[in-house]
Design an enzyme around this catalytic site. Structure first.
Site, short mmCIF file in Angstrom:
data_model
loop_
_atom_site.label_atom_id
_atom_site.label_comp_id
_atom_site.label_asym_id
_atom_site.label_seq_id
_atom_site.Cartn_x
_atom_site.Cartn_y
_atom_site.Cartn_z
N GLU A 1 0.72 -1.21 0.04
CA GLU A 1 0.07 -0.04 0.00
C GLU A 1 0.99 1.08 0.03
O GLU A 1 1.80 1.19 0.80
CB GLU A 1 -0.88 0.09 1.20
CG GLU A 1 -2.02 -1.25 1.08
CD GLU A 1 -3.00 -0.95 0.22
OE1 GLU A 1 -3.08 0.08 -0.45
OE2 GLU A 1 -3.63 -1.98 -0.25
N CYS B 1 -8.48 -1.64 7.82
CA CYS B 1 -6.96 -1.79 7.22
C CYS B 1 -6.65 -0.31 7.21
O CYS B 1 -5.52 0.15 7.44
CB CYS B 1 -7.06 -2.70 5.96
SG CYS B 1 -7.33 -4.22 6.14
N ARG C 1 -18.21 -0.05 4.80
CA ARG C 1 -19.43 -0.74 3.81
C ARG C 1 -19.97 -1.62 4.65
O ARG C 1 -21.13 -1.98 4.43
CB ARG C 1 -18.62 -1.06 2.66
CG ARG C 1 -19.56 -1.76 1.42
CD ARG C 1 -18.80 -2.27 0.30
NE ARG C 1 -17.93 -3.25 0.57
CZ ARG C 1 -18.17 -4.63 0.98
NH1 ARG C 1 -19.59 -4.97 0.94
NH2 ARG C 1 -17.42 -5.46 1.05
N HIS D 1 -1.31 -5.53 1.81
CA HIS D 1 -2.66 -6.47 1.91
C HIS D 1 -2.37 -7.65 1.12
O HIS D 1 -1.50 -7.79 0.08
CB HIS D 1 -3.80 -5.64 1.02
CG HIS D 1 -4.74 -5.11 2.00
ND1 HIS D 1 -4.93 -3.50 1.76
CD2 HIS D 1 -5.67 -5.28 2.74
CE1 HIS D 1 -5.91 -3.10 2.39
NE2 HIS D 1 -6.46 -4.22 2.93
#
Lengths: 216, 216, 216, 216
Positions: A81, A144, A91, A168
């Site tokens: 990342e 995350c 979500r 990830h």
């Protein structure tokens, strides 16, 4: 001899396992080639609490390198990342039932932080070793990214934290059974990849100038 | 004690390796739990020639079970092919430069043949062992389907060929490096999967009645 | 002056609309450039019944060209199906609750039938007109394939049925809202595409020799 | 009565058209329901120059709302970009041959800027009108993100610029022909979507609190 803190998450979203913790816990205590050693820690998949636990573990361990690992179901590669952003937008609820929407992680904090890992050099090393890997331009807006942002915010005021970042990882093959067509990576390859990442981080002096960009 | 012929292909389409041959050649000579043994053979990725070589190997080996393995770049799972169709339609030239379009594999042959493997039972066994697997409704129209159709046409007139079929397998991780975002499967898992497939085939009496269908 | 029967399906799988019927019903009665005209019919998404209704409509209309249209959620292109196979294998129940597994559509029927539409020429015409289109090597194993197979089986014994086939179409944009990231096609473009398909079918003398194949 | 500047890009990456400019140029001069009007401008797909042209057009037009539109080949939805980041990392050269790697867009500039469009309300309006739309957490690291970041940096010191942001749009159907399986959106739907976006922006007082997040 550096102490390296690696973290993995609890399962979330109805999963019974989380490949990040499966990989990280097996690396606990492992030594790297320069004598540095790994301390593994598990983080709850909960906004707020995850960051509190992370900070405790950083202080306890005295780690100079901290890399948090999380599951990215649907991705086929180890994802280094690039950037954390100052927003929680969930979500799905976290493991404590919280579902923040467009909330700042740090009030008045900067919009983003870049990883301080040599992400390009790491991707190159991984690929040189036959392990699918790529730079990712977004860590999402869930726990995350929350942990990644909080970690980098801490690192900004803590010079002893030489390298910090977030990676990830794909589903494990046995997880992917539940998602027809979803890619996966074996636990062994994921663990090998994390070790290569650490060796590269320890030996890097600055990052490589190779592209890891996206057109959109 | 059954002789089992497993085939893999040469690399094609610009690749330097083909996971089907990488997996199959490592299983050459291996014994199954009932004493049956595996004979491995490599097929050229060429229309016509591939089938000629396959027929030779079947006769030479006296195999009663013949399973051809091919690469399906982009798929994430071991794909048990359900049906072969009587057409060659090559999107890219084969390794000899041939590129047939809408040509029958066997003039006056039937439109299709179903696999005589217990494909549902195999998928179930693979998944029970944590290996991503699925029934596939198309083996394409390239050399893989060509070999699959030719194999089943031969089996139709050769009762000693008890089980015959085709399995597509994903890229190896090192191959997937060239295709950002493409799924892959480790060589070990692919090999484990092929052995599970064979054990299931040897012990099956008919197939399981579980769905392996697609809405389209 | 030819009578052309176009069919669309009822919604299924929890949908409230089916783009195949939305497109087809708006073309009912429409004339083609040679004076041929379209008769539209709706088929229930039910194994068995769908075929019975189709046969009735074919007899009633006296159609010489019959093309059945179905929804393929997740595909981005008009899909000209190449082959129907003799198996029902339902991943989800049909609208009457039936969920056959590995059942023959026609006992003792051939394994497959090829479309008698000029599918390559149609794909070329569609693309020449800026409409995404491709040959598809599988119509699945659900009611769409069931109807396609039944249609081709009927056509095999009914020479007056000059052209018969099946076309899968994408979601409508408003349907795609429920499936993040899913492609869609506007109703207008779908309807335009079906008309181009019919004009090409009426004027074709044999099919084009251009590739429409898949490597797997 | 507000002046709204909409920009689209030149074609890039070997394309002959860019849907962003195709849509935007057709909206030039158009009036919104409150009497506001649209000024369209084309930006070169070049680092640096694109931003210089954008700044000129903003000054010339006196626009209070500026939204830049770009192509995101492979996406199926109108993508309301949430955040711009301070990095150029070009996977392919721009139209002037430049290919910066990990270069700051603004030296000493903040890591990121959030869009000042009501992105959640816009997504909701678009979906209410049957148009596929979603919040995106990354605008990439190419010229689109470059322009987005430069725009937001300018807006940060220019209070008259009430709303600014970036929207990625899918391929046009005729473009998607070159990318088998790629999703697309009709020009009309893209234009309709941009108008709905503007009406929502003009009437919004703050954004909606609905999720638009990603787990990764």
């Amino acid at each position: 001899m550096t102490t390296i803190l690696l973290t993995g998450f609890d399962p979330f979203g109805g999963e019974r396992t989380n490949p990040s913790w499966e990989a990280v816990r097996r690396l606990d205590g492992q030594k790297l080639s320069d004598g540095s050693h790994i301390v593994a820690a598990q983080l709850p998949c909960e906004f707020g609490t995850a960051l509190a636990v992370l900070k405790d573990r950083i202080v306890q361990s005295g780690a100079e390198i901290v890399i948090c690992i999380g599951q990215a179901g649907g991705r086929a590669e180890l994802s280094l990342e690039r950037v954390a952003i100052n927003v929680d937008d969930a979500r799905i609820p976290d493991n404590a039932g919280a579902q923040p929407i467009d909330a700042a992680i740090v009030e008045q904090g900067p919009v983003g932080y870049f990883s301080s890992l040599p992400i390009k050099a790491i991707v190159q090393s991984l690929r040189d070793n036959g392990i699918p890997a790529a730079v990712s331009q977004t860590a999402g807006t869930y726990v995350c990214n929350h942990v990644f942002y909080g970690l980098m915010h801490l690192a900004a005021s803590r010079p002893s934290l030489r390298h910090a970042g977030f990676v990830h990882i794909p589903y494990l093959p046995e997880q992917a059974l539940a998602y027809p067509g979803a890619p996966s990576m074996s636990l062994q390859m994921t663990m090998d990849g994390l070790l290569i990442m650490l060796e590269t981080t320890l030996s890097a002096t600055g990052d490589m100038r190779i592209t890891g960009g996206s057109t959109h």
